[in-house]
Design an enzyme around this catalytic site. Sequence first.
Site, mmCIF file in Angstrom:
data_model
loop_
_atom_site.group_PDB
_atom_site.id
_atom_site.type_symbol
_atom_site.label_atom_id
_atom_site.label_comp_id
_atom_site.label_asym_id
_atom_site.label_seq_id
_atom_site.Cartn_x
_atom_site.Cartn_y
_atom_site.Cartn_z
ATOM 1 N N LYS A 178 0.870 -1.181 0.000
ATOM 2 C CA LYS A 178 0.000 0.000 0.000
ATOM 3 C C LYS A 178 0.906 1.229 0.000
ATOM 4 O O LYS A 178 1.469 1.604 1.016
ATOM 5 C CB LYS A 178 -0.926 0.018 1.205
ATOM 6 C CG LYS A 178 -1.948 1.148 1.160
ATOM 7 C CD LYS A 178 -2.884 1.108 2.353
ATOM 8 C CE LYS A 178 -3.958 2.181 2.212
ATOM 9 N NZ LYS A 178 -3.386 3.541 2.151
ATOM 10 N N ARG A 188 -7.994 10.623 -8.245
ATOM 11 C CA ARG A 188 -9.183 9.983 -7.680
ATOM 12 C C ARG A 188 -10.298 10.994 -7.442
ATOM 13 O O ARG A 188 -11.462 10.725 -7.695
ATOM 14 C CB ARG A 188 -8.827 9.280 -6.364
ATOM 15 C CG ARG A 188 -10.073 8.741 -5.643
ATOM 16 C CD ARG A 188 -9.702 8.121 -4.312
ATOM 17 N NE ARG A 188 -9.088 6.821 -4.510
ATOM 18 C CZ ARG A 188 -8.268 6.243 -3.649
ATOM 19 N NH1 ARG A 188 -7.922 6.882 -2.551
ATOM 20 N NH2 ARG A 188 -7.781 5.046 -3.879
#
Length: 671
Positions: free
Chosen positions: A119, A140
């Site tokens: 991550k 995003r």
Amino acid sequence: MSSNSPTNLAERYAFLQAELARLEHAYYVLDNPLLPDIEYDRLYRELLDIEAVHPEWVTSESLSQRVGGAALKEFDSVTHAVPMLSLNNAFEDAELIAFDRRCREVLHAEHMAYAGELKFDGLAISLRYENGLLVTAATRGDGASGEDVTANIKTIRAIPLKLTRKNIPQVLEVRGEVFMYLKDFEKMNRQAAELGEKEFANPRNAAAGSLRQLDSKITAKRPLSFFAYGLGALEPQSWLPKTHEELLNAYIELGLPVCSERKVLHSVQEILAFYSEIDDKRDSLPYDIDGVVYKVNSFAEQAKLGFASRAPRFALAHKYPAQEALTTVLGIDVQVGRTGAITPVARLAPVEVGGVTVTNATLHNEDEIKRKDVRIGDTVSVRRAGDVIPEVVSVIKDRRPADAKEFQMPSRCPVCDSHIERLADEAVARCSGGLFCGAQRKQALIHFAHRRAMDIEGLGEKIVDQLVDQNLVRTPADLYRLGFTALANLERMGEKSADNLIKAINQSRNTTLARFIFALGIRHVGETTAKDLANHYQSMHALMDAGVEDLLTVKDVGPVVADSITSFMQEAHNREVIEQLLASGMRLAVEEKVISAAVAGKTFVLTGTFPTMTRDEAKDLLEKAGAKVAGSVSKKTDYVVAGTDAGSKLTKAEELGVPVIDEAAMLDLLK
């Protein structure tokens, strides 16, 4: 929770909604994080806990029903064909075990295969390729739409503008992370500091700030990188491999960068082992991560598990303990290092960082305190990575109390009461009591005994540790008062070793003035400068009484060196130790140079092993004859003296056409 935070549950819920909205706006829209991720996660989990108890309070506007911030107005908006959702987080092993159980129950499967990957702590990006050409890149944003950053993305060399494979889908949206390698981040910040420009707090902020520049020319100068890890829109669907791992392998074939730190996992035990494996190597990774991600490997099984409103049900982020946390500065002290460096240290209210309770954090130096504006009473963000000393990263200024106090650097050393000096062009302040200060005692003794200084054979680090720890030696002068019995009683010493050390100490009384000056450990005074000082002043007392203007007349002594010498000599503690040393029977010879016309003023470089002498001995001979001995070969080098096993210096000399001679030829020049 601050003292004015709401206390009843409904008010607390309303407070969390407003506070999280404020934090998300700052993080996603303004690109100005106000809190470490761990603090945001804690508040968000508290919100979810309240909603679990009172589901009737949840509305479509609830932060749990969407991903986060809106696109910046300065960029065009891009609607994601497939939403870019965030992932649910797990902080405990039990949450991971529950995730695995839910997946198996829904799929009626006894065993599962998961794709385990890192991550990354960067900025999520969607790259849209049409017939192999990069046409759009978007952040995003709020998950449904993001910012069009195509021009900036095209400046990142790791991202291909055209995919390299014949079997390329008509439409392929590649999801991944823009980030910055730690070495690139550190280099960029160093360059910014040299130019007097603003430095970034961390690589994540640097990556986000660089990618969201309106001028892509600025982005092009920033060392951004990219890893692909997911999929958005795809046409035709028949191109889709069967598993996530196969997708990443297909990405590699297409020329897309994919992180190699990944593994297919087949059980909870393998998942937890992967988590531990990455944790062990986390501090040696070349980029920042804050956890690992597990995704159901089969795309068919992913489709059956589906999505919640905020996150997919087939994936989970397993976070590591926070490496940043908030706490309060209770006070600021200073520590004295082995070389006299004065380092301000913040005393903190105890806080858990990276699985360790932290109560102190370095503030580096006085300039850093001023730059970050750290005050006693402030709420600060503290970072800890591996074995690195915890440091104060930033101040949460909107939490600063009215009575916060500014720090004042002390003028006297807290250990020995010598004055603290800070030379021009140096960020670090230092204690001037080098021969007397208890904090510098061991380092001063080791340097004093060095073979190029007083040359006390047998007085190494382990013996020095024992002498200091047992209070047998406080200053170098105490060495000449040591008795046989005290030495013989040291661990692993014995009578013979003690006798040899006593002899070595006594022999060191017969030395040169240059070696003695070098042995004192005056900052910026190396061997060559010590020889120049000895030749100029001819006695220790003459040097002790020299002023800055007089010192500047010495060869190669500039303002910084002159200031360092006078500061050292003006400290009463140092003068006292020097007088004690001189009174112990020192016989300091002044070496007269026997100038050789053949080598005077010439520059020599020594390399390899000589047949009859060491390189240090050869260096002494050349310098006594008026030559200069350098450490590297350049066009200004007159001779390279090469012995056996000569290395790169010999090669460089041959490339530059510098004359290469052996030891015998050097001795002929010295005749």
